[in-house]
Design a protein around this motif. Sequence first.
Motif, PDB file in Angstrom:
ATOM      1  N   ARG A 198       0.826  -1.207   0.000  1.00 10.88           N
ATOM      2  CA  ARG A 198       0.000   0.000   0.000  1.00 10.88           C
ATOM      3  C   ARG A 198       0.859   1.256   0.000  1.00 10.88           C
ATOM      4  N   GLY A 199       1.921   1.267   0.803  1.00  7.54           N
ATOM      5  CA  GLY A 199       2.801   2.426   0.820  1.00  7.54           C
ATOM      6  C   GLY A 199       3.475   2.659  -0.515  1.00  7.54           C
ATOM      7  N   LEU A 200       3.907   1.583  -1.180  1.00  6.38           N
ATOM      8  CA  LEU A 200       4.551   1.717  -2.489  1.00  6.38           C
ATOM      9  C   LEU A 200       3.567   2.213  -3.535  1.00  6.38           C
ATOM     10  N   PHE A 201       2.343   1.702  -3.520  1.00  4.19           N
ATOM     11  CA  PHE A 201       1.348   2.120  -4.510  1.00  4.19           C
ATOM     12  C   PHE A 201       0.987   3.599  -4.317  1.00  4.19           C
ATOM     13  N   ALA A 202       0.854   4.047  -3.072  1.00  7.15           N
ATOM     14  CA  ALA A 202       0.546   5.461  -2.825  1.00  7.15           C
ATOM     15  C   ALA A 202       1.670   6.362  -3.322  1.00  7.15           C
ATOM     16  N   ARG A 203       2.908   5.963  -3.118  1.00  5.74           N
ATOM     17  CA  ARG A 203       4.039   6.775  -3.576  1.00  5.74           C
ATOM     18  C   ARG A 203       4.150   6.777  -5.096  1.00  5.74           C
ATOM     19  N   LEU A 204       3.790   5.686  -5.742  1.00  2.00           N
ATOM     20  CA  LEU A 204       3.745   5.689  -7.210  1.00  2.00           C
ATOM     21  C   LEU A 204       2.654   6.629  -7.721  1.00  2.00           C
ATOM     22  N   LEU A 205       1.552   6.724  -6.993  1.00  4.94           N
ATOM     23  CA  LEU A 205       0.494   7.675  -7.362  1.00  4.94           C
ATOM     24  C   LEU A 205       0.994   9.106  -7.239  1.00  4.94           C
ATOM     25  N   PHE A 206       1.708   9.412  -6.148  1.00  6.31           N
ATOM     26  CA  PHE A 206       2.294  10.739  -5.999  1.00  6.31           C
ATOM     27  C   PHE A 206       3.283  11.035  -7.124  1.00  6.31           C
ATOM     28  N   THR A 207       4.078  10.041  -7.492  1.00  4.09           N
ATOM     29  CA  THR A 207       5.091  10.235  -8.528  1.00  4.09           C
ATOM     30  C   THR A 207       4.464  10.517  -9.881  1.00  4.09           C
ATOM     31  N   SER A 208       3.373   9.829 -10.209  1.00  2.00           N
ATOM     32  CA  SER A 208       2.728  10.034 -11.509  1.00  2.00           C
ATOM     33  C   SER A 208       2.203  11.459 -11.657  1.00  2.00           C
ATOM     34  N   HIS A 209       1.581  11.982 -10.606  1.00  2.00           N
ATOM     35  CA  HIS A 209       1.068  13.351 -10.687  1.00  2.00           C
ATOM     36  C   HIS A 209       2.214  14.360 -10.702  1.00  2.00           C
ATOM     37  N   ALA A 210       3.260  14.124  -9.908  1.00  2.00           N
ATOM     38  CA  ALA A 210       4.411  15.020  -9.928  1.00  2.00           C
ATOM     39  C   ALA A 210       5.093  15.009 -11.301  1.00  2.00           C
ATOM     40  N   PHE A 211       5.135  13.849 -11.942  1.00  2.00           N
ATOM     41  CA  PHE A 211       5.705  13.753 -13.300  1.00  2.00           C
ATOM     42  C   PHE A 211       4.897  14.588 -14.287  1.00  2.00           C
ATOM     43  N   LEU A 212       3.563  14.531 -14.184  1.00  2.00           N
ATOM     44  CA  LEU A 212       2.711  15.322 -15.069  1.00  2.00           C
ATOM     45  C   LEU A 212       2.930  16.816 -14.851  1.00  2.00           C
ATOM     46  N   CYS A 213       3.058  17.239 -13.590  1.00  2.00           N
ATOM     47  CA  CYS A 213       3.297  18.654 -13.292  1.00  2.00           C
ATOM     48  C   CYS A 213       4.660  19.099 -13.825  1.00  2.00           C
ATOM     49  N   ALA A 214       5.688  18.264 -13.657  1.00  2.00           N
ATOM     50  CA  ALA A 214       7.015  18.618 -14.156  1.00  2.00           C
ATOM     51  C   ALA A 214       7.021  18.713 -15.681  1.00  2.00           C
ATOM     52  N   ARG A 215       6.284  17.848 -16.332  1.00  2.00           N
ATOM     53  CA  ARG A 215       6.219  17.887 -17.798  1.00  2.00           C
ATOM     54  C   ARG A 215       5.561  19.175 -18.275  1.00  2.00           C
ATOM     55  N   GLN A 216       4.469  19.579 -17.631  1.00  2.00           N
ATOM     56  CA  GLN A 216       3.796  20.801 -18.023  1.00  2.00           C
ATOM     57  C   GLN A 216       4.670  22.023 -17.752  1.00  2.00           C
ATOM     58  N   TYR A 217       5.381  22.003 -16.627  1.00  2.00           N
ATOM     59  CA  TYR A 217       6.287  23.113 -16.294  1.00  2.00           C
ATOM     60  C   TYR A 217       7.393  23.240 -17.336  1.00  2.00           C
ATOM     61  N   SER A 218       7.993  22.119 -17.713  1.00  2.00           N
ATOM     62  CA  SER A 218       9.076  22.152 -18.695  1.00  2.00           C
ATOM     63  C   SER A 218       8.575  22.604 -20.063  1.00  2.00           C
ATOM     64  N   HIS A 219       7.365  22.198 -20.422  1.00  2.00           N
ATOM     65  CA  HIS A 219       6.800  22.610 -21.711  1.00  2.00           C
ATOM     66  C   HIS A 219       6.517  24.104 -21.712  1.00  2.00           C
ATOM     67  N   MET A 220       6.009  24.621 -20.605  1.00  2.00           N
ATOM     68  CA  MET A 220       5.655  26.033 -20.545  1.00  2.00           C
ATOM     69  C   MET A 220       6.911  26.908 -20.576  1.00  2.00           C
ATOM     70  N   LYS A 221       7.942  26.510 -19.803  1.00  2.00           N
ATOM     71  CA  LYS A 221       9.158  27.296 -19.719  1.00  2.00           C
ATOM     72  C   LYS A 221      10.117  27.031 -20.875  1.00  2.00           C
ATOM     73  N   GLY A 222       9.967  25.894 -21.529  1.00  2.00           N
ATOM     74  CA  GLY A 222      10.895  25.541 -22.590  1.00  2.00           C
ATOM     75  C   GLY A 222      12.246  25.102 -22.086  1.00  2.00           C
ATOM     76  N   THR A 223      12.327  24.750 -20.814  1.00  2.00           N
ATOM     77  CA  THR A 223      13.577  24.289 -20.206  1.00  2.00           C
ATOM     78  C   THR A 223      13.331  22.958 -19.503  1.00  2.00           C
ATOM     79  N   LYS A 224      14.397  22.412 -18.932  1.00  2.00           N
ATOM     80  CA  LYS A 224      14.299  21.154 -18.200  1.00  2.00           C
ATOM     81  C   LYS A 224      14.358  21.349 -16.690  1.00  2.00           C
ATOM     82  N   GLU A 225      14.093  22.580 -16.232  1.00  2.00           N
ATOM     83  CA  GLU A 225      14.154  22.845 -14.797  1.00  2.00           C
ATOM     84  C   GLU A 225      13.067  22.094 -14.036  1.00  2.00           C
ATOM     85  N   GLY A 226      11.931  21.877 -14.680  1.00  2.00           N
ATOM     86  CA  GLY A 226      10.835  21.197 -13.998  1.00  2.00           C
ATOM     87  C   GLY A 226      11.175  19.779 -13.581  1.00  2.00           C
TER      88      GLY A 226
END
Length: 360
Positions: free
Chosen positions: A24-52
């Motif tokens: 359960r702990g591993l599955f919850a952390r994978l859920l957090f990682t998936s959403h954080a990955f989506l946010c980082a992708r949108q940030y990098s696309h908006m800024k045009g850099t890889k800082e996200g």
Amino acid sequence: MDEEELRCFGGTPMRKGDYVNIVRGLFARLLFTSHAFLCARQYSHMKGTKEGWFMLLLLIVVYGEFIILIVLRRGKEWKWFFLSILCYLLAVVPTLWTLEIEALNTRVENSMKMGEDDCGIKTMMHNKTQTVKMEKISVLLGLRMTDQEWSLVLQQKLLFVLIIGRWILPRGPITSDQLSQLLLVYIGIGADILEFSTEGLRLPSVQCNSTVIIVILSVWTASLLQFTLSLTLRKRPKPRQHVKGFKKFKFLAGTCCATEVWSILVTVCMQDGPFLLVRIYLIIFRKVFNQLLLFFAFKNLLVIFLQCYRLWVLLNRRLDVRRSHRKRVALKIANVRKVEEGINVRKVEGEENDIDESQV
């Protein structure tokens, strides 16, 4: 290898429930990682850099803490605090801040081009129809949205991930009944937080006011921190312990409704209180008269009054426990004194009888 031979590093045998907690702990952390990955992708696309993508480095702490939990606590979470949720928020919230600041800058530029003093209805419509500033990205199911729309979608997903993740995580010392009540409360808290951020940031009178937007984002961020705390609505009753005297008094005084008091203080100080202050500021100083804004302002005020009343009831209950226990202690002391006096009287009578017999 038998299941009884599988042991953690501390030497304690691993049981079936421990493996469930780890999964359960591993599955919850994978859920957090998936959403954080989506946010980082949108940030990098908006800024045009890889800082996200560097924000995802905080998730290393999440999985490092998970390994420590497996070694020391057999997969169980900490009692009062969720470090994994805190690291997840630290990785996601800056992205949402950046999306809102970029949307603010876009509105300010459009307002200056149109020659308006503030961002009114015309500027908002201009933002929707302008094609130059509408950076779009195609992702799941072919969705195409602006940065401001992405910010709203990611905020909604953030609250859903927090609630579902808290549900999946090992519940720790609380019972299933307490967890179900806590999740229902989280749904109400999440709806209020989402309304506060979306409606407050999209008011025409504050669309181009950077100070107000930063204040709203700061209060919104602080309200999210309450998801990192493991506080329940009511405390699980403990079995009565057979202790005597003032130790029992100390036990009763220290274990009465302490968790409920902390839960009330967290709700008032981290959500309803700051939300009410911001809404009052918008109504009085920014001259924003909106039915929804007035409704939620009165709602926050009513919740604060009810929470204060609840706190008063809990404190009175605690005082009643102390008074009743003091009476019981005083009664026991009085009974002990009476018994001691009776024993002393019997001793005196016995000594007199021994003297009389010796004289005879």
